[in-house]
Motif scaffolding. Structure first.
Motif, PDB file in Angstrom:
ATOM      1  N   ASP A  38      -5.039  -3.649   3.388  1.00 39.15           N
ATOM      2  CA  ASP A  38      -5.256  -2.285   3.881  1.00 39.15           C
ATOM      3  C   ASP A  38      -6.367  -1.531   3.146  1.00 39.15           C
ATOM      4  O   ASP A  38      -6.160  -0.380   2.727  1.00 39.15           O
ATOM      5  CB  ASP A  38      -3.951  -1.501   3.777  1.00 39.15           C
ATOM      6  N   PRO A  39      -7.546  -2.116   2.968  1.00 39.71           N
ATOM      7  CA  PRO A  39      -8.625  -1.363   2.323  1.00 39.71           C
ATOM      8  C   PRO A  39      -9.101  -0.216   3.207  1.00 39.71           C
ATOM      9  O   PRO A  39      -8.998  -0.276   4.433  1.00 39.71           O
ATOM     10  CB  PRO A  39      -9.722  -2.416   2.148  1.00 39.71           C
ATOM     11  N   ASP A  40      -9.600   0.822   2.568  1.00 36.75           N
ATOM     12  CA  ASP A  40     -10.109   1.986   3.286  1.00 36.75           C
ATOM     13  C   ASP A  40     -11.524   1.672   3.793  1.00 36.75           C
ATOM     14  O   ASP A  40     -12.450   1.508   2.994  1.00 36.75           O
ATOM     15  CB  ASP A  40     -10.138   3.188   2.344  1.00 36.75           C
ATOM     16  N   LEU A  59      -8.459   0.066  -6.670  1.00 32.40           N
ATOM     17  CA  LEU A  59      -8.925   1.433  -6.900  1.00 32.40           C
ATOM     18  C   LEU A  59     -10.227   1.707  -6.151  1.00 32.40           C
ATOM     19  O   LEU A  59     -10.410   2.780  -5.574  1.00 32.40           O
ATOM     20  CB  LEU A  59      -9.121   1.670  -8.399  1.00 32.40           C
ATOM     21  N   GLU A  60     -11.132   0.740  -6.146  1.00 34.20           N
ATOM     22  CA  GLU A  60     -12.441   0.944  -5.516  1.00 34.20           C
ATOM     23  C   GLU A  60     -12.359   0.940  -3.998  1.00 34.20           C
ATOM     24  O   GLU A  60     -13.109   1.655  -3.328  1.00 34.20           O
ATOM     25  CB  GLU A  60     -13.411  -0.144  -5.984  1.00 34.20           C
ATOM     26  N   THR A  61     -11.472   0.134  -3.442  1.00 32.48           N
ATOM     27  CA  THR A  61     -11.410   0.009  -1.983  1.00 32.48           C
ATOM     28  C   THR A  61     -10.358   0.921  -1.357  1.00 32.48           C
ATOM     29  O   THR A  61     -10.314   1.045  -0.133  1.00 32.48           O
ATOM     30  CB  THR A  61     -11.092  -1.445  -1.577  1.00 32.48           C
ATOM     31  N   GLY A  62      -9.500   1.534  -2.173  1.00 31.11           N
ATOM     32  CA  GLY A  62      -8.444   2.370  -1.638  1.00 31.11           C
ATOM     33  C   GLY A  62      -7.359   1.582  -0.934  1.00 31.11           C
ATOM     34  O   GLY A  62      -6.644   2.125  -0.092  1.00 31.11           O
ATOM     35  N   TYR A  83     -14.126  -3.331   4.890  1.00 33.24           N
ATOM     36  CA  TYR A  83     -12.871  -4.079   4.874  1.00 33.24           C
ATOM     37  C   TYR A  83     -13.079  -5.591   4.955  1.00 33.24           C
ATOM     38  O   TYR A  83     -12.103  -6.351   4.963  1.00 33.24           O
ATOM     39  CB  TYR A  83     -11.977  -3.638   6.031  1.00 33.24           C
ATOM     40  N   SER A 142      -3.844  -0.527  -0.215  1.00 38.41           N
ATOM     41  CA  SER A 142      -2.455  -0.213  -0.540  1.00 38.41           C
ATOM     42  C   SER A 142      -1.829  -1.241  -1.466  1.00 38.41           C
ATOM     43  O   SER A 142      -0.910  -0.918  -2.224  1.00 38.41           O
ATOM     44  CB  SER A 142      -1.636  -0.124   0.754  1.00 38.41           C
ATOM     45  N   SER A 177     -13.802   3.431   4.921  1.00 37.73           N
ATOM     46  CA  SER A 177     -14.814   4.432   4.591  1.00 37.73           C
ATOM     47  C   SER A 177     -15.376   4.260   3.178  1.00 37.73           C
ATOM     48  O   SER A 177     -16.333   4.923   2.810  1.00 37.73           O
ATOM     49  CB  SER A 177     -14.226   5.839   4.736  1.00 37.73           C
ATOM     50  N   ARG A 178     -14.778   3.388   2.389  1.00 34.55           N
ATOM     51  CA  ARG A 178     -15.272   3.185   1.018  1.00 34.55           C
ATOM     52  C   ARG A 178     -16.241   2.005   0.966  1.00 34.55           C
ATOM     53  O   ARG A 178     -17.433   2.163   1.133  1.00 34.55           O
ATOM     54  CB  ARG A 178     -14.107   2.986   0.067  1.00 34.55           C
TER      55      ARG A 178
END
Length: 617
Positions: free
Chosen positions: A544-546, A261-264, A552, A266, A548-549
């Motif tokens: 696949d972390p985002d 949830l925190e990293t976005g 990675y 997949s 921008s959060r």
């Protein structure tokens, strides 16, 4: 006398009687007697026929007619049996079977009473057309399921309608108290209570009982009116105690979910092994599904990514490259590597570091996660030597856990089409091969176990004899090098645990795409704790972390999952700290700050005494 005798002879002659005419009363008596004889003859013949028929039915052709009667009223029906319970290592239930009812009908009887079908359809909660179609399709049969595995109260309400040809039978339904947290490990069963995925499938023969059978007499409504005979007693399935600890499993699932949830990201996977035995204490994957309502989840969510998904392991390979270099004698812990200017050639490509780390010793190669340093070590090793060593640690082959669908990974051998002149160099820092999170965890557990590798197991107490894959002294040296990764200056300070020395390695692997590598990543952290006597090995993969959060890099996206899970596991398992000085220092600093805020100073001895009393156990 003479005249009397002549008269008697005349009277006894039929012809003379006929001619002279007999007396009317005498003629009536004669006709009655003849009729009585005729009736008695017919009755006698009928009695003989009945006796003959009875003899034929009961003695001569008894078996045939008994079979015909049984075919109409006598039935052999199964006796349902429960599936064995699955528990965690502490006996807590993870999968249990609950008794339910299944409503069935006799199409031949139901189709004779079409006026009752609307009422039955409403009770079953299905469209009338669907019910009629199902019955018509089996019109020549005597059995069809109408609604399976429902609450006994619901089945009783349907039977209370007293519709001819409708009955119910006992079955069992699987229930999973832990829900989504253990879905991928346990799997689930189908409507016939057969294992379909996970350990339910792997141990289906062990868990599945043997149904019994009994002969009963049923009336024309399908109701049992008499139990005739027990053909075969039902044998319940055997229970199965897993190596899983549901408490550690819950922690792992919770922390992995928070990270996703925190990293976005997949998806993600996490594995926790007992270092000394190889037992799987926890295994979590996201996305997940509810095994109590399988039909409502997408099929892709059923995949146990920790054992089926292949990923390039990235920098988690570097401690093994260092271990091989030490074993081969081509490096020592004090060997220096000049990584300037931050890259070296690799065929027509380059091997790059994220920064120019300059001159690093062997420990620095691991602490700074230098691709260039790992490549320099690999250049000193032979291709076959490198391949054989990594195979020893289980890469390119299944771990032997027995989990259905486990992938073997991809690790090409020298001389094969998948091996080129640059393969060894890229493999030394985790590219050009594929592995599962369980394979990585198994290799790291061997480092923590003094070089002894156990096959991972999901069954409590199922310990296969370990095999030595590395000298204990070298394993200890590499372990202490990995400790610097979680200390100041390392790449995974967010994985540090207060009071414990943590040995670990980050990994950040770019995902392959058509024609090269994309800008998508997998962030890893693989670690062992505590360093002095490792109890747990854990691997976390965040897919696949985002960027921008939180970014990675493995230390940022996966390191906190390790820290938070292991903090709880160490406390639950009462593992003594091996870095109590650091814990005391932090507690003393906190106490001094509190005392300063209150405007007074506390004696040093008092602070130490107070903090020691609260030291973790």
């Amino acid at each position: 006398m003479k005249h009397f005798g002549q008269r008697l002879r005349w009277f006894g002659s039929d012809d003379r009687r006929e001619r002279a005419g007999a007396h009317p009363r005498m003629r009536a008596q004669f006709d009655l007697r003849r009729r009585m004889l005729l009736v008695c003859g017919f009755l006698g013949l009928g009695s003989v026929a009945l006796l003959a028929r009875a003899l034929d039915l009961q003695v001569i052709d008894h078996a045939f007619y008994q079979q015909q009667g049984d075919a109409r009223f006598l039935r052999e029906i199964p006796i349902a049996t429960s599936r064995g319970m699955i528990t965690d290592r502490n006996g807590e239930p993870l999968a249990i079977s609950s008794p339910v009812e299944s409503v069935w009908g006799n199409p031949k009887e139901l189709l004779k009473a079409p006026a009752r079908l609307p009422e039955l359809a409403r009770a079953l909660g299905m469209p009338q057309d669907e019910l009629a179609s199902r019955l018509s399709a089996r019109a020549d049969k005597e059995f069809v399921y109408l609604k399976r595995r429902i609450n006994p109260d619901e089945a009783a309400r349907i039977l209370a309608l007293d519709i001819p040809g409708v009955a119910s039978q006992r079955e069992y339904r699987r229930f999973y108290p832990q829900g989504e947290a253990l879905a991928h490990v346990l799997g689930f069963t189908n409507i016939d209570d057969r294992g379909q995925e996970g350990l339910e499938l792997a141990f289906d023969d062990w868990l599945r009982g043997t149904p019994g059978a009994k002969r009963v007499i049923r009336d024309n409504k399908g109701r049992i009116v008499e139990n005739v005979d027990l053909v075969r007693a039902a044998q319940p399935g055997r229970d199965l105690a897993l190596s899983i600890d549901r408490r550690i499993q819950y922690l792992t699932h919770r922390e992995l979910r928070n990270a996703i949830l925190e990293t976005g990201a997949s998806s993600g996977s996490a594995v926790v092994l007992d270092v000394a035995t190889g037992e799987v204490l926890a295994m979590a994957n996201l996305p997940t599904f509810n095994p109590n309502a399988v039909g409502s989840s997408p099929r892709d969510a059923h995949r146990n990514r920790a054992v089926t998904d292949l990923m390039e392991p990235g920098s988690t390979m570097k401690p093994l490259t260092v271990a091989l270099g030490l074993e081969a004698g081509v490096i020592t812990p004090a060997t220096l590597f000049n990584t300037n200017p931050g890259w070296i050639p690799n065929g027509k490509y380059r091997t790059n570091d994220t920064h120019n780390w300059g001159v690093l010793d062997t420990t620095g190669v691991i602490r700074k996660s230098s691709n260039v340093g790992a490549a320099m070590i690999a250049k000193r090793l032979g291709d076959a030597q490198f391949y054989a060593f990594m195979r020893r640690f289980g890469y390119g082959q299944r771990t032997g856990s027995g989990f259905p669908g486990e992938a073997a990974g991809l690790f090409p051998s020298p001389g094969s089409p998948g091996w080129s002149g640059t393969s060894k160099q890229t493999m030394s820092y985790g590219y050009g091969l594929n592995a599962t999170p369980l394979q990585i965890a198994t290799a790291y557990a061997a480092l923590g176990n003094g070089g002894l590798l156990h096959q991972p197991s999901f069954v409590k107490g199922q310990h296969n004899p370990p095999r030595r894959v590395l000298d204990a002294k070298i394993a200890s040296e590499v372990l202490h090098m990995m400790q610097t990764v979680t200390e100041p200056g390392g790449t995974a300070t967010q994985a540090a645990i207060l009071g414990y020395h943590v040995a670990g390695k980050t990994g950040t692997s770019r995902k392959a795409s058509a024609g090269g590598y994309s800008r998508r990543y997998i962030g890893y952290f693989a670690g062992l704790v505590p360093v002095e006597h490792p109890r747990f090995a854990m691997v976390v993969a965040v897919n696949d972390p985002d960027p921008s959060r939180k970014g990675y890099y493995g230390g940022v996206v996966a390191g906190p999952v390790f820290r938070n899970t292991m903090e709880g596991a160490l406390r639950l398992m009462d593992v003594s700290p091996d870095d109590l000085d650091a814990w005391l220092a932090v507690q003393q600093a906190a106490e001094a700050k509190r005392q300063k805020a209150e405007g007074r100073a506390a004696p040093a001895s008092a602070s130490v005494s107070a903090t020691t009393a609260r030291a973790p156990q």
